[in-house]
Each structure stands twice: as structure tokens, then as C-alpha cells.
Design a protein around this motif. Structure first.
Motif: not given
Lengths: 412, 111
Positions: A304, A307, A313, A319, A321, A363, A365, A376, A407
Motif C-alpha cells: 500500500v 496509507i 481512516v 477509503t 487505497t 487501486q 476502496e 489492511i 498496514t
């Protein structure tokens, strides 16, 4: 796919080749770089490093070692696009004895050994006398992310920034070998650069490839990265590019190619850069009785990039990502994310494919359900159906770490 | 689990080797670089053995190489110092090597 969705100013091959100069590849006025230290938050040793701008042809870099230089790409750079700017492409030297100036007219690349005809090629011969090829490829140190292995081990304490992706321009190694004429019985091709061991009797830094690999048409001798000549610290004027293999093979300031009719017996092949011949190169601390094999190909990884651990968040809301991934010695098949500790995974959308050996953006969300600490996880599976392991990769030299990244965020 | 078919454009997996002729303005000459590589004047903090480590180890690498290492057991430091001597030919005599290991085990040791 509209790549503008990914990052505000993506560095794509297209705009690079449009003639982007050093200015646009270079340092952008980002306030985050006003800071002078970076903290990697690791236990068991010093976790901070200075950010330096003292190195020639280099922008802000994480200073892992002053001499010989180990300069790591600051992680924020990976959020800007798939091609790492030349002035932030990471740097790693084994020996401090390498030239700080190079005369392009005097420089020669020698091809010798088990060949019909010894060659002494000028840069002009290489730039104008051979077919050109172009290829995107990630250069990643075998010891990348060693900082994060537990228990900690000695070696370059790289965080995640000893990797960089560039569009390499050069000539095929095969074409150069064919010009010399490899004799029957040749087995390996050994490469050396202008760097020399510091102490008498110490092993000159050399690496070798089997002849078939050397002649596969992908291994190249690069004279440009991202459309410009190589920064001196990245191996000006010529660098061996071995797509999909650890950067230790990517000999910098390449000036000597030797074809051997016997195995390479130099230290860096027979003793250095070896890892356990076990699944994922992993053993238990203190374990013995396993076979050691040379590090070779790189392995799938994903990160990632927008973030950081410690970021906040929104709970219950999507979000955006995004990040990067690479397949290693083949392309990226898929990137998946998990917000439940790896129990379930959802695919991310992959960005443009700029070459199977390069970085690939992704990418998605992410919606973390409830407030408090959340994680994450991101996982790359390559086109050979090889996926990142969930368990911590560990071996005594800290090679080839590619455990799934997590993360840690705070949802609020 | 299926990958959602969100990529409309054909994925150019195989088109990685391109002819240089397709480049906008291909590089045709190289310029001779002349740069200055920074030197480091960092030394090891003083203590028993600092004279030996400063005297022997800074020829090949700067002190931050060592200072950035994790805490390691004395056995691990012995291995590191032995490797520097055996593999990389650091001309360190046995007395100095012992003092260097002690310095490292004291300042960067792990029980």
C-alpha cells in the motif's frame, strides 16, 4: 483505464518518453521531504535513518550507509507512479573503490574468454552499432526488507526501499556475445564492473549467469534508464539488467564480460548471496542441515503506498487505497486485499501493464467496519500462480523477504 | 475468487521488448560524469575497543554501516568480524579482533 485516477501525476512510460527532462524526473517541492530523519519503527536496533541530499545526481534518499553508499528510495516515491525517478532510484555498492568520473571516449567494454574473438567495445559501438531494446524491470536487492525480519540479522538494514523500477534502454547481451562468437563448450558468462575490492586479496565483485540465461534475449546491457543516461551511482555508463532476478546480478559500471567453459568459482557465486533451499527460503533460527543455493529470481510483492501504518481512516466509509505490486520473474496476475487478518480477500483493480517485470499499480476502496485499530493486508499473486506467504519469511542472511505486508491503521 | 473484469484495454503482457525506433528521441551520446562521492567522518563512540574498531574497520566502510546494525549476540558479532577478516581480507590481528568483538557485544549486544 484512466490512469489519472491512480495518482495525480503518474510517471508513465508514455510521458517519460515524450522527453521528460531531469527536472520533471527530479525532486518535486513536497514539504514531506523537509524532514531530515525517517523512523521505520522496528524493534531490536536503531530504527531511524537520516534523509540525505548529499549524493551526486540524487535527490532525497534514506541514508543506510555513507560509504560505500547504500541509499534507499524513500517510500513515498512509490506512490507517485510505477517508474522510480532516476534521482531516487536506490543505490547499493559492495566496495568503496569505484571511479567518480568516467571518460565516455576512453571507456571500453571487454568481451573475452571462451569466445572466437575478444571484443573491446566503445560506448559508441554499443549505442550505435547494435540493435536497441527497451524493457521495464524492477531492480530489487536480495536483502530488501531485511530490517523487518525477526529475529533481526546482520547485513544491510534495508527497509522496503531497496527496490526501484525503470524503463531500461540498451542492447541485448545475446547480440554482444554473438558478435564475439561464443565457442562450443562455454558454460557461464561472468560480469565485472569498474569497482575494485579495497583490500589486497579480497574478492572483486563479480556475478555470473548460465550461458542459456545470458543468451535469452532479455538480459540486456543498459545505457539509459527512463530515457536518460544512468546516474553514476547507479552504474554509469553500462549496467547489466537481468529482468526478474535480484539486483546483485545487475552489475554496475559493467566493463568486463568473460565467457567461461567451467563453473564460476569466485567468492560472490560460491559463497556470497546464498539462501536455504527450502520453501520460501525459510528456516527456523538455529536450524541446521539444509542446503544453501544462490539467490536468483525475485518474488512477488505488493505494498500500500497511499496509507501508512498509524494513519487514521474513516470507519464504515470507503477509503481509496492504492499501491504497487510486482510479480518477480513474471507478471502480476492479481492483487487482493484483506481487512480481516487474511480470512477473506477482495481483488484490487490493476493499473496499466508497463511490462511484466516492472511495477504495476493497483487501486481499490477499502471500508473498515468499525472504529479502533484495523489492518489492511495486501497480497500479490503472479502469473505463475505464486503468491506471497502469510508467515514470516526468515533465513540467517535475511534474503528474499516477501511476506504479505500489513498496514496498521486507526479507524475513527 | 474471480478477478473482476475491470480492465477494458488489452493488457500488454507480451509487448515488453520494443524496438528503439519507437522512442521519441533516442539517446545517442553519453556525457562524461564527474562527481564527488561524499566521505564520512563519523567514528565509533569511545569506549573499550573503540580505538581498535576505529583503526581497523573504517578503511572499507563507514561507521554507520555498523551503527545501523541490530543488536546481535556476541557469537553473531564474532561471525561478522571473522567474515570481514576471512572473506574480505580485513588485516585485523587477533588481539584487535577480540577487542572489536567485545566493543560490538557491549555496545550492540543481545543477551
Amino acid at each position: 483505464m484512466d490512469r489519472q485516477k491512480f495518482v495525480p501525476h503518474p510517471m508513465t512510460r508514455r510521458n517519460l518518453l515524450r522527453g521528460a527532462g531531469a527536472g520533471s524526473l527530479g525532486l518535486m517541492p513536497v514539504p514531506a521531504w523537509a524532514r531530515t530523519m525517517v523512523d521505520f519503527h522496528v524493534p531490536g536496533g536503531p530504527s531511524t535513518r537520516p534523509i540525505t541530499t548529499a549524493y551526486p545526481q540524487k535527490g532525497p534518499m534514506v541514508l543506510q550507509r555513507s560509504s560505500p553508499p547504500w541509499l534507499e528510495t524513500p517510500f513515498e516515491v512509490f506512490d507517485k507512479g510505477v517508474f522510480t525517478p532516476n534521482d531516487q532510484h536506490y543505490v547499493s555498492w559492495h566496495w568503496a573503490t569505484f571511479p567518480s568520473e568516467i571518460d565516455v571516449d576512453a571507456f571500453r567494454l571487454t568481451v573475452r574468454g571462451h569466445v572466437n574473438q575478444t571484443l573491446s567495445l566503445s560506448l559508441n559501438d554499443i549505442l550505435r552499432g547494435l540493435p536497441r531494446v527497451e524493457l521495464a524491470a524492477v531492480s530489487q536487492c536480495a536483502g530488501a526488507s531485511r530490517l523487518y525480519v525477526q529475529p533481526r540479522v546482520a547485513g544491510a538494514q534495508w527497509a522496503n526501499g531497496s527496490m526501484s523500477n525503470a524503463l531500461w534502454t540498451g542492447v541485448r547481451l545475446r547480440d554482444v556475445l554473438d558478435r564475439a562468437g561464443v565457442k562450443p563448450g562455454a558454460r557461464v558468462v561472468r560480469f565485472g564492473g569498474l569497482d575494485e575490492a579495497v583490500m589486497p586479496g579480497a574478492p572483486k565483485f563479480l556475478k555470473s549467469l548460465d550461458l542459456d540465461h545470458a543468451r535469452d534475449g532479455e538480459v540486456m546491457i543498459a545505457f539509459a534508464m527512463n530515457g536518460e543516461q544512468l546516474p553514476l551511482l547507479n552504474g554509469f555508463p553500462l549496467k547489466l539488467v537481468v529482468p526478474g532476478w535480484c539486483a546483485v546480478y545487475w552489475i554496475k559500471m559493467l566493463n568486463d564480460i568473460e565467457v567461461l567453459d567451467k563453473p564460476d568459482d569466485n567468492y560472490w557465486t560460491t559463497t556470497g548471496y546464498r539462501m536455504p533451499d527450502t520453501p520460501h527460503g525459510t528456516v527456523k533460527p538455529g536450524q541446521t542441515g539444509y542446503k544453501l543455493v544462490p539467490v536468483t529470481r525475485i518474488l512477488p510483492r505488493s505494498f500500500v503506498t497511499n496509507i501508512k501504518s498509524g494513519d487514521t481512516v474513516k470507519a464504515g466509509a470507503p477509503t481509496a487505497t492504492r499501491g504497487i505490486s510486482f510479480g518477480g520473474d513474471c507478471g502480476v496476475a492479481r492483487v487482493d486485499l484483506s481487512i480481516d487478518g487474511g480470512q477473506s480477500w477482495r481483488p484490487a483493480r490493476l493499473g496499466d501493464d508497463e511490462g511484466k517485470y516492472g511495477f504495476r499499480q493497483w487501486q481499490t476502496e477499502v471500508t473498515v467496519p468499525s472504529s479502533g485499530p484495523q489492518s489492511i493486508m495486501v497480497r500479490c499473486t503472479n502469473t505463475n500462480n505464486e503468491t506471497q506467504p502469510t508467515f514470516p519469511v526468515w533465513n540467517p542472511a535475511g534474503y528474499m523477504f516477501n511476506t504479505i505486508e500489513t498496514t496498521h491503521v486507526i479507524a475513527a | 475468487m474471480m478477478l473482476r473484469p475491470l480492465l477494458p484495454a488489452p493488457v500488454l503482457v507480451s509487448a515488453i521488448l520494443l524496438s528503439g525506433a519507437s522512442l521519441g528521441s533516442p539517446i545517442t551520446t553519453l556525457k562524461s560524469p564527474r562527481v564527488e562521492i561524499p566521505a564520512s567522518d563519523l567514528v565509533f563512540p569511545s569506549g573499550p575497543g573503540s580505538e581498535q574498531i576505529n583503526g581497523n574497520c573504517l578503511t572499507c566502510h563507514s561507521a554507520d554501516h555498523v551503527l545501523n546494525q541490530p543488536s546481535l549476540s556476541k557469537e553473531a558479532w564474532e561471525e561478522v568480524v571473522a567474515k570481514m577478516i576471512r572473506a574480505y581480507k580485513a588485516p585485523v590481528n587477533a588481539d584487535d579482533a577480540e577487542k572489536i568483538v567485545e566493543y560490538l557485544a557491549t555496545t550492540k549486544g543481545r543477551p
